[in-house]
Write a protein that holds these residues in place. Structure first.
Motif, PDB file in Angstrom:
ATOM      1  N   ALA A 146       0.822  -1.216   0.000  1.00  0.00           N
ATOM      2  CA  ALA A 146       0.000   0.000   0.000  1.00  0.00           C
ATOM      3  C   ALA A 146       0.853   1.262   0.000  1.00  0.00           C
ATOM      4  O   ALA A 146       1.455   1.627   1.012  1.00  0.00           O
ATOM      5  CB  ALA A 146      -0.933  -0.001   1.204  1.00  0.00           C
ATOM      6  N   GLY A 147       0.874   1.952  -1.139  1.00  0.00           N
ATOM      7  CA  GLY A 147       1.613   3.207  -1.222  1.00  0.00           C
ATOM      8  C   GLY A 147       1.079   4.261  -0.272  1.00  0.00           C
ATOM      9  O   GLY A 147       1.842   5.040   0.304  1.00  0.00           O
ATOM     10  N   THR A 148      -0.256   4.316  -0.090  1.00  0.00           N
ATOM     11  CA  THR A 148      -0.820   5.307   0.825  1.00  0.00           C
ATOM     12  C   THR A 148      -0.362   5.059   2.254  1.00  0.00           C
ATOM     13  O   THR A 148      -0.161   6.009   3.011  1.00  0.00           O
ATOM     14  CB  THR A 148      -2.356   5.294   0.772  1.00  0.00           C
ATOM     15  OG1 THR A 148      -2.836   3.960   0.951  1.00  0.00           O
ATOM     16  CG2 THR A 148      -2.865   5.859  -0.538  1.00  0.00           C
ATOM     17  N   VAL A 149      -0.186   3.795   2.636  1.00  0.00           N
ATOM     18  CA  VAL A 149       0.257   3.515   4.009  1.00  0.00           C
ATOM     19  C   VAL A 149       1.699   3.970   4.192  1.00  0.00           C
ATOM     20  O   VAL A 149       2.031   4.678   5.145  1.00  0.00           O
ATOM     21  CB  VAL A 149       0.096   2.020   4.341  1.00  0.00           C
ATOM     22  CG1 VAL A 149       0.609   1.728   5.756  1.00  0.00           C
ATOM     23  CG2 VAL A 149      -1.366   1.603   4.231  1.00  0.00           C
ATOM     24  N   PHE A 178       1.742   7.945   3.913  1.00  0.00           N
ATOM     25  CA  PHE A 178       0.951   8.703   4.890  1.00  0.00           C
ATOM     26  C   PHE A 178       1.391   8.421   6.330  1.00  0.00           C
ATOM     27  O   PHE A 178       1.403   9.323   7.165  1.00  0.00           O
ATOM     28  CB  PHE A 178      -0.537   8.381   4.755  1.00  0.00           C
ATOM     29  CG  PHE A 178      -1.160   8.777   3.430  1.00  0.00           C
ATOM     30  CD1 PHE A 178      -0.436   9.463   2.464  1.00  0.00           C
ATOM     31  CD2 PHE A 178      -2.473   8.448   3.155  1.00  0.00           C
ATOM     32  CE1 PHE A 178      -1.011   9.818   1.248  1.00  0.00           C
ATOM     33  CE2 PHE A 178      -3.065   8.798   1.945  1.00  0.00           C
ATOM     34  CZ  PHE A 178      -2.332   9.483   0.987  1.00  0.00           C
ATOM     35  N   VAL A 179       1.726   7.174   6.628  1.00  0.00           N
ATOM     36  CA  VAL A 179       2.061   6.808   8.014  1.00  0.00           C
ATOM     37  C   VAL A 179       3.470   7.254   8.389  1.00  0.00           C
ATOM     38  O   VAL A 179       3.759   7.478   9.556  1.00  0.00           O
ATOM     39  CB  VAL A 179       1.877   5.298   8.222  1.00  0.00           C
ATOM     40  CG1 VAL A 179       2.354   4.864   9.601  1.00  0.00           C
ATOM     41  CG2 VAL A 179       0.407   4.912   8.041  1.00  0.00           C
ATOM     42  N   SER A 224       0.317  14.631  -0.480  1.00  0.00           N
ATOM     43  CA  SER A 224      -0.842  14.316   0.360  1.00  0.00           C
ATOM     44  C   SER A 224      -0.419  13.861   1.747  1.00  0.00           C
ATOM     45  O   SER A 224      -1.025  14.247   2.752  1.00  0.00           O
ATOM     46  CB  SER A 224      -1.698  13.236  -0.306  1.00  0.00           C
ATOM     47  OG  SER A 224      -2.410  13.761  -1.407  1.00  0.00           O
ATOM     48  N   GLY A 225       0.627  13.043   1.816  1.00  0.00           N
ATOM     49  CA  GLY A 225       1.090  12.572   3.121  1.00  0.00           C
ATOM     50  C   GLY A 225       1.506  13.708   4.036  1.00  0.00           C
ATOM     51  O   GLY A 225       1.202  13.713   5.231  1.00  0.00           O
ATOM     52  N   LEU A 226       2.189  14.702   3.484  1.00  0.00           N
ATOM     53  CA  LEU A 226       2.604  15.859   4.279  1.00  0.00           C
ATOM     54  C   LEU A 226       1.415  16.725   4.664  1.00  0.00           C
ATOM     55  O   LEU A 226       1.309  17.191   5.808  1.00  0.00           O
ATOM     56  CB  LEU A 226       3.636  16.676   3.499  1.00  0.00           C
ATOM     57  CG  LEU A 226       5.001  16.011   3.328  1.00  0.00           C
ATOM     58  CD1 LEU A 226       5.794  16.679   2.222  1.00  0.00           C
ATOM     59  CD2 LEU A 226       5.782  16.050   4.646  1.00  0.00           C
ATOM     60  N   LEU A 227       0.491  16.951   3.718  1.00  0.00           N
ATOM     61  CA  LEU A 227      -0.676  17.797   4.009  1.00  0.00           C
ATOM     62  C   LEU A 227      -1.554  17.179   5.099  1.00  0.00           C
ATOM     63  O   LEU A 227      -2.087  17.895   5.955  1.00  0.00           O
ATOM     64  CB  LEU A 227      -1.490  18.019   2.737  1.00  0.00           C
ATOM     65  CG  LEU A 227      -0.834  18.792   1.598  1.00  0.00           C
ATOM     66  CD1 LEU A 227      -1.795  18.915   0.423  1.00  0.00           C
ATOM     67  CD2 LEU A 227      -0.380  20.171   2.064  1.00  0.00           C
TER      68      LEU A 227
END
Length: 457
Positions: free
Chosen positions: A111-114, A117-118, A191-194
């Protein structure tokens, strides 16, 4: 140098293949797809950082969302499943904690979002947070994210290799401030930083300095999700965002259907005739899949939204196109399949960044189409497809859910196509094979998956 390279594609072996069903005739089906992966994982992050509990209504239950839930639980966030009203499983209740818990490990899976973002959340923990991933995902670009997080005060030990696995040495807070990033490889860096920025001590002033910024709708999605929770993001210029430090509101949020996951179902009508409707199609959406209405119309379909459903009806044929898909690279595999059956060549460009997805999608799509007798060539920033008759054969998924669904789509009109690992669709749509079959049978196609099933998968 950050070391953000792209992997070579590798074909997994040893899995039972799936015979793609051939359509017996024109389609007449209504499909309900599960919730958006992109929205589900963004809202899980925001709920974990909020000032009060939140409830996610009709979220996605898949491998990617399960990885996010496991990551947040490892950081001490309370997450419970409660009965929901939709066909795809429970709602999710999130109870935030502060500071987050450290001395833990997070397995991001694929999962790229994990992973993107994490990584920022790890700085809010007290203690070390080790981030790792499935071996097939360790190649995914992380160097720019590591550099940016260090610039805002996150302590990261990556052993000098600018990639997963690495350790975030959490100190319970993150300073924040001004940072410049090259997010050319992935909009998820922005998005991860925002998403974490409102919890930074002094907020964030973020500037993108790369040659281009892919998948801008996903950044718009992040900004809109923050706004719904009371965080106003200023955008003083192109590629620039200012996020003030402040609270993130806890609230109940309904998750839209995943419009990109709907793409193969809608495209199916264009390949074999008839019509397919997808229910719950939003009137407005920041999802890149919302661009399907224009793209499929351009390629010759009749597209109508009525009564909350989007219906695609086949036209006289599929038209070749010249498309810039930089804003919606995740749609490339589906558009590629349509182009293979078009009446003239197609060129898809602005998609160099999809080489860094679950696999090098450009190389994989070209290789697999050629394996079925098709004609496609890699371009520096895209693909050119010249339609020609196809034949059956093995279609390799490369551990990539969108490669798998593309094989299923081509198999509707080409007998003998086998997908080597249809199970990889569980990344964002565990029910895909069942819904695909129900679509072919006509009527209403939907499915459901329990939390117990996701834990066992």
């Amino acid at each position: 140098m950050t070391g953000d390279g792209y992997s070579q594609t590798s074909k997994p072996s040893g899995r039972a293949s799936w015979q793609a069903p051939v359509a017996a005739g024109p389609l007449h089906a209504t499909v309900t797809v599960p919730g958006s992966k992109s929205l589900t994982n963004r809202e899980l992050i925001l709920a974990a950082l909020a000032d009060a509990p939140s409830r996610l209504l009709s979220p996605l239950h898949s491998d990617d969302s399960a990885r996010m839930i496991e990551a947040l639980r490892a950081l001490g966030v309370g997450i419970e499943f409660v009965e929901g009203a939709g066909p795809y499983g429970d709602d999710i209740e999130v109870t935030p904690v502060w500071p987050l818990r450290g001395d833990t490990e997070v397995d991001c899976g694929q999962a790229g979002t994990v992973m993107r973002f994490v990584a920022g959340l790890g700085g809010f923990a007290r203690g070390d947070v080790t981030l790792t991933a499935h071996e097939s995902a360790l190649h995914r670009p992380m160097g720019a994210m590591i550099t940016a997080l260090r610039d805002v005060g996150v302590d990261i030990d990556d052993g000098g290799h600018w990639a997963l696995p690495f350790i975030v040495r959490g100190h319970g807070h993150v300073r924040g401030g001004e940072v410049t990033i090259d997010a050319s490889a992935s909009s998820q860096f922005v998005s991860g930083l925002l998403l974490s920025a409102p919890r930074f001590d002094v907020g964030l002033h973020l500037v993108h300095a790369g040659a281009r910024l892919p998948s801008i709708p996903h950044i718009d999605m992040t900004v809109e999700a923050l706004a719904h929770r009371g965080v106003h993001v200023e955008r003083p210029g192109v590629g620039e965002w200012i996020v003030p430090a402040g609270p993130i509101r806890g609230k109940d949020v309904s998750i839209e259907p995943d419009l990109s996951n709907a793409a193969p179902f809608l495209a199916a009508a264009m390949i074999v005739g008839g019509s397919v409707s997808v229910t719950g199609w939003p009137a407005h959406s920041t999802q890149p899949g919302a661009m399907l209405t224009d793209i499929l119309s351009l390629m010759g379909a009749r597209v109508v939204r009525r009564g909350g459903a989007l219906t695609v009806t086949a036209g006289a044929g599929i038209q070749g196109v010249d498309l810039d898909l930089s804003a919606a690279g995740e749609l490339t595999p589906t558009i590629f399949a349509l182009a293979a059956f078009a009446d003239s060549p197609s060129t898809l460009h602005g998609i160099g960044h999809i080489r860094g997805h679950e696999t090098d999608r450009i190389a994989a799509l070209v290789a697999e189409l050629r394996g079925l007798g098709g004609d496609a060539e890699e371009l520096p920033d895209g693909i050119r497809i010249t339609p020609r008759p196809l034949q059956g054969g093995m279609w390799h998924a490369y551990h990539d859910h969108r490669m798998a669904t593309t094989g299923a789509l081509i198999g509707l009109a080409v007998a003998g196509v086998e997908v080597d690992d249809i199970g990889t669709t569980a990344k964002t749509m565990p029910e895909f094979p069942q819904i695909w079959q129900r679509m072919l049978e006509g009527g209403v196609a939907e499915g459901g998956v329990s939390e117990e099933t996701m834990r066992a998968s």
